[in-house]
Design an enzyme around this catalytic site. Sequence first.
Site, short mmCIF file in Angstrom:
data_model
loop_
_atom_site.label_atom_id
_atom_site.label_comp_id
_atom_site.label_asym_id
_atom_site.label_seq_id
_atom_site.Cartn_x
_atom_site.Cartn_y
_atom_site.Cartn_z
CG ASP A 12 -0.01 -0.12 2.43
OD1 ASP A 12 1.11 -0.13 2.22
OD2 ASP A 12 -0.86 0.03 3.63
CG ASP A 17 4.83 0.11 1.34
OD1 ASP A 17 3.83 -1.42 1.56
OD2 ASP A 17 3.86 0.96 2.56
CG ASN A 41 -0.77 4.01 3.67
OD1 ASN A 41 -1.20 5.96 3.39
ND2 ASN A 41 0.11 3.41 2.27
CB THR A 125 4.83 -4.16 1.88
OG1 THR A 125 4.23 -3.45 1.41
CG2 THR A 125 6.31 -4.54 2.13
CG PHE A 166 -1.78 0.05 9.72
CD1 PHE A 166 -2.86 1.64 10.07
CD2 PHE A 166 -1.92 0.40 8.66
CE1 PHE A 166 -3.41 1.94 9.28
CE2 PHE A 166 -2.30 0.69 7.77
CZ PHE A 166 -3.06 1.40 8.07
CG ASN A 167 0.81 -2.99 7.91
OD1 ASN A 167 0.14 -2.52 6.52
ND2 ASN A 167 2.00 -3.67 7.34
CG HIS A 239 7.68 -0.16 10.27
ND1 HIS A 239 8.06 0.09 11.55
CD2 HIS A 239 6.89 1.32 9.86
CE1 HIS A 239 7.40 0.35 11.67
NE2 HIS A 239 7.08 1.61 11.35
CG ASP A 240 6.11 -1.68 4.58
OD1 ASP A 240 5.84 -2.23 5.66
OD2 ASP A 240 5.78 -1.15 4.03
#
Length: 311
Positions: A12, A17, A41, A125, A166-167, A239-240
């Site tokens: 996303d 990402d 997101n 991701t 979140f994901n 993160h991703d």
Amino acid sequence: MPNPIPILLDGDPGHDDAMAWMLAQSSPLLEIRGVTSVCGNQTIEKTTYNAQRVMTLLGIDAPLAKGRPGPLAGAAMPAPSVHGESGLDGPILPEPAVFPVEGPACALMAWVLEESPEPVTIVPTGPLTNVASLLLTRPDLKGKIAGISMMGGGVTHGNWSPAAEFNILVDPEAADLVFRSGVPITMAGLDVTEKALVFPEDFETIRALGNPVARVVADWLEFFYGFHQKLGYAGAPVHDAVAVAALIAPELFQMEEMYVAVETEGVYCRGATIGDRYQLSGRAPNARVILDLDRADFVALLTRAAAAYGG
Ligand code: RIB
Ligand code: CA
């Protein structure tokens, strides 16, 4: 040089990402067979448009398909405070030269798996909506999935609720289905991704590489850091990119196998990923959970990836 690992990118985008995709596209160890957008997101329209622009910038030559308009159950949860109103605010990006194919994301995933002589690794991701849709619509293709290297969850805490990342929180039903699928999972959750920090001085090293992609990456890092700085982070947690780095350079990470369950109910804990570190449930591990990394080496990997766009 071994044959590259065939992968499907599902995300996303999203600043991190986009940097995960930058890392994947730069690596001779990976071959991107398809890209799918997911509602995460931002709305599916925005994340798809961002996927088109990022693929154009990076020169990713693979089919793109648009994901479902929302999670399997529950409502979408846009996060403009993190990624901006566009879902990828910050530097100006090229207008798309890449356009989505007909049909939903899960159909493109199924097509890539069917066409591939060897099993393909999926790299989600964002929320796991598309991956769950694939498993629901084409369970016969499970054996063609080599594994899932995903960003999501966290066995110690959350970031969008005290318990949930979140994901996973956006689509817990999808995550539950994926974690119970039997497909090998590598989970890059908050346990490690909050340590995958790129510091402001690193932004400048990347910017100084001077190529157009590196300059955009430095701007993405700066934008993404803006939100996290207010929360007390010392850098931008990319993160991703950990989900991609775990495929390219697994030696940078410490991982533990464990059973991970996804909480789909609960007043406080919907979307939590419960990791059974002490084997209390008696269930066999269903995930390799990444718990730590070598930060400096991770940043060096991202920096080399950005440098690769300099020709
Ligand atoms: O919790 C981190 C996740 O949510 C990442 O995938 C990032 O892109 C954000 O939207
Ligand atoms: Ca994401």
